[in-house]
Design a protein around this motif. Structure first.
Motif, PDB file in Angstrom:
ATOM      1  N   PHE A   3       0.836  -1.198   0.000  1.00 19.02           N
ATOM      2  CA  PHE A   3       0.000   0.000   0.000  1.00 19.02           C
ATOM      3  C   PHE A   3       0.875   1.254   0.000  1.00 19.02           C
ATOM      4  N   GLY A   4       1.910   1.264   0.799  1.00 20.41           N
ATOM      5  CA  GLY A   4       2.816   2.413   0.873  1.00 20.41           C
ATOM      6  C   GLY A   4       3.547   2.660  -0.431  1.00 20.41           C
ATOM      7  N   ARG A   5       4.007   1.598  -1.070  1.00 17.26           N
ATOM      8  CA  ARG A   5       4.693   1.728  -2.365  1.00 17.26           C
ATOM      9  C   ARG A   5       3.768   2.314  -3.411  1.00 17.26           C
ATOM     10  N   ASN A   6       2.546   1.790  -3.473  1.00 13.18           N
ATOM     11  CA  ASN A   6       1.587   2.278  -4.453  1.00 13.18           C
ATOM     12  C   ASN A   6       1.153   3.709  -4.144  1.00 13.18           C
ATOM     13  N   ALA A   7       0.992   4.037  -2.875  1.00 11.80           N
ATOM     14  CA  ALA A   7       0.643   5.406  -2.496  1.00 11.80           C
ATOM     15  C   ALA A   7       1.747   6.375  -2.900  1.00 11.80           C
ATOM     16  N   ALA A   8       2.985   5.985  -2.716  1.00  9.99           N
ATOM     17  CA  ALA A   8       4.110   6.838  -3.099  1.00  9.99           C
ATOM     18  C   ALA A   8       4.157   7.031  -4.613  1.00  9.99           C
ATOM     19  N   ALA A   9       3.887   5.981  -5.370  1.00 12.22           N
ATOM     20  CA  ALA A   9       3.903   6.084  -6.838  1.00 12.22           C
ATOM     21  C   ALA A   9       2.788   6.998  -7.334  1.00 12.22           C
TER      22      ALA A   9
END
Length: 78
Positions: A3-9
């Protein structure tokens, strides 16, 4: 982590498309196992740009391509 990776992207894509746009990640506690992107307009109204609720399996369908969110943002502001 996913979730964090996708939110950052998504956040980076939105900032790249509109540098002056403030982006907040989880200003309120998020719903468990959900990924949503919303636009809060100046008048306080909210427009949903992406919701992964109801998508998947597979799990990867719960997350948008950043370009998809940018296009939804542009159409919401037009």
């Amino acid at each position: 982590r996913v979730f964090g990776r996708n939110a950052a992207a998504v956040s980076a894509a939105l900032r790249g498309a509109m540098a002056q746009l403030p982006v907040d990640i989880n200003p309120r506690p998020p719903r468990r196992n959900s990924f949503e992107v919303s636009l809060v307009k100046e008048d306080g109204s909210t427009v949903e740009l992406w919701s992964g609720i109801g998508k998947g399996p597979p799990r990867k369908l719960k997350f948008p391509q950043p370009e998809t969110v940018v296009e939804a943002l542009k159409s919401s502001l037009a």
